[in-house]
Write an enzyme that holds these catalytic residues in place. Structure first.
Site, PDB file in Angstrom:
ATOM      1  N   ASN A 607       6.215   1.860   6.663  1.00 50.09           N
ATOM      2  CA  ASN A 607       5.337   2.735   6.331  1.00 50.09           C
ATOM      3  C   ASN A 607       4.023   2.339   7.086  1.00 50.09           C
ATOM      4  OD1 ASN A 607       4.496   5.184   4.472  1.00 50.09           O
ATOM      5  ND2 ASN A 607       3.179   2.859   3.238  1.00 50.09           N
ATOM      6  N   HIS A 643      -2.993  10.268   4.164  1.00 53.10           N
ATOM      7  CA  HIS A 643      -4.131   9.576   3.342  1.00 53.10           C
ATOM      8  C   HIS A 643      -5.420  10.679   3.594  1.00 53.10           C
ATOM      9  CE1 HIS A 643      -2.598   7.422   0.090  1.00 53.10           C
ATOM     10  NE2 HIS A 643      -2.571   6.432   1.335  1.00 53.10           N
ATOM     11  N   ASP A 675      -2.432  12.868   0.067  1.00 54.18           N
ATOM     12  CA  ASP A 675      -3.576  12.821  -0.807  1.00 54.18           C
ATOM     13  C   ASP A 675      -4.230  13.930   0.370  1.00 54.18           C
ATOM     14  OD1 ASP A 675      -5.033  10.457  -0.052  1.00 54.18           O
ATOM     15  OD2 ASP A 675      -4.438   9.964  -1.913  1.00 54.18           O
TER      16      ASP A 675
HETATM   17  C1  XIL Z   1      -3.124   1.112  -3.350  1.00 52.60           C
HETATM   18  C2  XIL Z   1      -3.027   1.629  -4.826  1.00 52.60           C
HETATM   19  O1  XIL Z   1      -3.040   3.381  -5.251  1.00 52.60           O
HETATM   20  C3  XIL Z   1      -4.113   1.665  -5.487  1.00 52.60           C
HETATM   21  O2  XIL Z   1      -3.975   1.884  -7.002  1.00 52.60           O
HETATM   22  C4  XIL Z   1      -4.162  -0.548  -4.888  1.00 52.60           C
HETATM   23  O3  XIL Z   1      -5.403  -0.294  -5.829  1.00 52.60           O
HETATM   24  C5  XIL Z   1      -4.328  -0.570  -3.454  1.00 52.60           C
HETATM   25  O4  XIL Z   1      -3.242  -0.019  -3.419  1.00 52.60           O
HETATM   26  N1  XIL Z   1      -1.868   2.428   1.620  1.00 52.60           N
HETATM   27  C6  XIL Z   1      -0.018   2.013   1.062  1.00 52.60           C
HETATM   28  C7  XIL Z   1      -0.820   2.136  -0.639  1.00 52.60           C
HETATM   29  O5  XIL Z   1       0.321   2.109   1.690  1.00 52.60           O
HETATM   30  O6  XIL Z   1       0.071   0.614  -1.247  1.00 52.60           O
HETATM   31  C8  XIL Z   1      -1.998   2.106  -1.281  1.00 52.60           C
HETATM   32  O7  XIL Z   1      -1.596   1.897  -2.919  1.00 52.60           O
HETATM   33  C9  XIL Z   1      -2.983   2.981  -0.304  1.00 52.60           C
HETATM   34  C10 XIL Z   1      -3.038   3.150   0.988  1.00 52.60           C
END
Ligand code: XIL
Length: 752
Positions: A607, A643, A675
């Site tokens: 991932n 993201h 998101d």
């Molecule tokens: C993020 C969470 O959303 C937050 O709550 C935490 O503080 C940090 O991690 N990529 C990923 C996720 O694979 O695990 C991350 O999640 C966001 C970026």
């Protein structure tokens, strides 16, 4: 600008407080703020400013303070003023949904001062876009309409008959095409130019235009859509019309490469700029062709009273009468005409200089109705759906029936989400059928894919709406943090499964799959691990034991694991993490093998973020997983985090190509953390919501398009709970209400 305005208000307020001291002085006039949208070179500015000057000179009690605002900034500034409780007393409006919303919110008031007399002196269609429930909410000043523009020289040279009917239009298309001329120019990149075709056609199919009175007439819509596809099949439009800009399309007409174009009266300025000669000699406009067999007055037009003026509910009494006086004066309307602006009042067309504008003015004056453009008439979400389905109708990727269903669905959903008493737009759809309110999970299931969300344990325990929305909409969950080593193993010697158990039990109880996120991740590591100075062997032993314990515990209950997370850097090489530094590149392989041993049924994923499209990073990921796969390391798929951000657009064609190449390796793809951040965008809130929805839609489509892509997970689901603190990146708002992004996901699932 907004700041200056507010300062102005404060000064005004202060001067009012000071008033009693000067009680013997002459009474101060009441100032009426009048805002309107007009770009700096728009002649409407000087015409209105002069009229206000004349009014102010003739009155001592009321004075107009006109304030022109550039079109691009107008909405945002008006929204800010309205939101802060200080709307201008008078302001220009395009009518339709936007004005209707202000009516519902009691921001504007009815204008009973608009007497029958005034209406008789106005074009019959001038009030169509600003009248709701037979009440008039704006005074129209100028009109715009949509016409079929054509190059008369080309028609003459090719002895083509003017397309007064649809079949003549199709004939003209064939004739021009055979001679190597583009029959009809169209630049549908931004979707609205194509929507003018749909609007004009529906306006011809039914005398009471579908959608116009809150009635969605599917048969009429389907018939109109069939005509569009007939024109496409005939070859009426340029080859690349769906990616061509409107400006480029206009140039094709201006340069004699195309014979016709369906566009608004506003098209003339650009045409003149491109080719003054053409506009003086051979450019003409026609009414939209009539359809054989359709009834109704063929003089009906698509268009609107472009500059209509609404009055704020809080405006001083007397504003209505004063505004009417300002906008009714002969001098004002005469000046509009002399500046080649089409007045909404009758009797001024003859004073227009430009012969093309004059002819359009005459037609607008006698049009029995003016049907507002659908994207201004409909609520934002149905409008967005309609624009996008219309573009797909043109592309022949949707059938008329599919497009009609999608719009019907969007209208129904909108009606469902609008309190009935306030639902002026679409009263007929007030009671939705269950089939059209299918939640995402049901639609996803029909495609054989999962739709999911990342969840946090705290709101899941405490908030019923959080639970109920999840249950209703999703069939897959990813614990956002609960399966990370920092949470599961707070110290070297202890485990804490409380949060993970809560989430996984909830998923199981509600028939949802779980994605395990994540076993080996270089970030957010607990201190004992980060600062433990372990040797290679020690770290391998820790990892092995950890993976065995965690994957083993949830064996059979977690269907997919993100075994390794974010191990590749931007250049495509392995990222510098504790694991790479201490163990070396083979930590990745070990992790996959141990996870497979602990649960041979679970699907194992690599991932990452930022490797969604085609780039050095995604090439690096591709090479990594290709190599693992080739060497028999148990890897089943790649997670594309996704993201995204409004200000950093991503090329969806490249995302699709990347999914395709991963699929070709025999790997699955999951969209794992979708998101769309809004930070940094300067657009209005409405435009942001729409842009965000479009991205959600396109991502979902890219997934649905490929048989390799089996899940779409959003990183959270409500703006109430997102890792992007203060932002609104998710499909549900803070109150768990669906946003345009939600409907966009739904639409994509319905379409594909
Ligand atoms: C993020 C969470 O959303 C937050 O709550 C935490 O503080 C940090 O991690 N990529 C990923 C996720 O694979 O695990 C991350 O999640 C966001 C970026």
């Amino acid at each position: 600008m907004a700041l200056i305005y507010r300062t102005g208000l404060i000064l005004l307020a202060l001067s009012m407080i000071a008033l009693p001291e000067f009680s013997s002085a002459k009474a101060q006039p009441t100032h009426l703020n009048l805002w309107y949208a007009a770009d700096p070179t728009d002649p409407f500015r000087t015409v209105l400013e002069s009229a206000a000057g004349r009014f102010n000179a003739a009155h001592t009690d009321l004075q107009f303070d006109p304030r022109p605002i550039a079109g691009a900034d107008y909405n945002a500034q008006l929204q800010v003023a309205i939101a802060s409780g200080n709307p201008p007393d008078v302001f220009s409006t395009i009518g339709g949904y936007e004005l209707q919303t202000l009516v519902r919110a009691n921001v504007v008031r009815e204008i009973p001062e608009l007497s029958d007399e005034v209406r008789r002196q106005s074009a019959p269609g001038a009030f169509d876009s600003t009248t709701f429930d037979a009440k008039r909410y704006a005074i129209p000043t100028t009109l715009a309409g949509v016409f079929l523009w054509y190059n008369a020289d080309l028609f003459q040279a090719h002895a083509a008959e003017l397309p007064t009917t649809w079949s003549k239009l199709i004939d003209a298309c064939k004739q021009f095409k055979a001679s190597g001329i583009i029959p009809i120019s169209l630049g549908n990149q931004d979707k609205w130019p194509g929507a003018l075709w749909l609007a004009s056609l529906t306006n011809r199919v039914e005398p009471t235009a579908p959608l116009m009175n809150g009635v969605f007439s599917k048969p009429a819509y389907i018939q109109a859509s069939q005509k569009i596809q007939e024109a496409v099949h005939t070859g009426c439009f340029p080859d690349n019309f769906n990616t061509l800009s409107d400006t480029d399309a206009r140039l094709l007409l201006a340069n004699g490469k195309a014979a016709m174009q369906l566009q608004g009266s506003w098209n003339l300025g650009g045409l003149k700029q491109a080719n003054q000669g053409l506009t003086q000699t051979s450019l003409r406009t026609l009414l939209f062709p009539t359809l054989e067999g359709s009834q109704g007055d063929s003089r009906r037009l698509v268009g609107s009273a472009a500059q209509s003026f609404a009055i704020a509910a809080k405006a001083p009494s007397g504003t209505g009468a004063a505004l009417l006086e300002l906008l009714s004066s002969d001098a004002f309307n005469q000046a509009l005409a002399e500046n080649d602006i089409i007045s909404a009042r009758l009797g001024y067309a003859q004073a227009v200089h430009d012969p093309i504008v004059k002819q359009m003015a005459l037609r607008l004056a006698e049009a029995p109705s003016l049907q507002l453009y659908d994207d201004q008439r409909l609520p934002p979400e149905p409008a967005r759906v309609q624009l996008s389905t219309t573009q797909q109708l043109f592309a022949l990727t949707l059938t008329p029936e599919q497009a009609a269903d999608a719009l019907d669905q969007a209208l129904t959903l909108n009606a469902q989400n609008t309190p009935k008493a306030q639902n002026l737009q679409n009263p007929q759809s007030a009671s939705p059928t269950p089939a059209t309110s299918a939640p995402l999970r049901q639609l996803a299931q029909a495609h054989g894919i999962y739709i999911g969300a990342a969840v946090a344990a705290i709101p899941l325990r405490s908030k019923t709406q959080y639970q109920s929305t999840l249950k209703r909409e999703f069939n897959m969950l990813t614990p956002e943090n609960a399966l990370k080593i920092g949470v599961l193993r707070p110290t070297r010697t202890s485990y804490n499964f409380t949060d993970a158990d809560t989430i996984i039990n909830f998923a199981q109880a509600n028939g949802m799959q779980v994605r395990g996120h994540t076993l080996v991740y270089g970030k957010y590591l607990p201190d004992w691990l980060n600062n433990g100075r372990f040797s290679r062997d020690e770290l391998l032993a820790i990892l092995h034991e950890y993976i065995q314990t965690v994957v083993g515990r949830y064996r059979g209950r977690i269907s997919a694991w993100d075994v390794v997370n974010e191990a590749v850097d931007e250049n495509g090489t392995l990222a510098d993490t504790l694991f790479l530094r201490t163990i070396g590149p083979d930590y990745i392989e070990y992790a996959f093998r141990w996870a497979h041993e602990a649960d041979p049924q679970a699907q194992l994923f690599y991932n990452d973020y930022g490797g969604e499209d085609l780039s050095a990073k995604s090439n690096g990921i591709y090479t990594l997983v290709q190599d693992l796969h080739k060497r028999g390391v148990p890897i089943d798929g790649v997670g594309l985090q996704m993201h995204l951000s409004l200000v950093k657009p991503i090329k969806m064609a490249d995302v699709a190509a990347n999914i395709e190449r991963l699929g070709a390796l025999g790997l699955q793809v999951h969209i794992t953390e979708l998101d769309v951040e809004t930070k940094g965008s300067a657009s209005s809130q409405q435009d942001q919501l729409t842009a965000q929805a479009n991205i959600y839609h396109d991502v979902a489509r890219a997934c649905l398009h490929s048989s390799a892509c089996k899940a779409i997970i959003t990183w959270g689901f409500t703006d109430q709970s997102t890792w992007l603190i203060g932002d609104t990146p998710l499909p549900f708002d803070k109150n768990y209400q669906p946003k345009p992004a939600y409907y966009a996901l739904r639409q994509a699932l319905l379409e594909s």
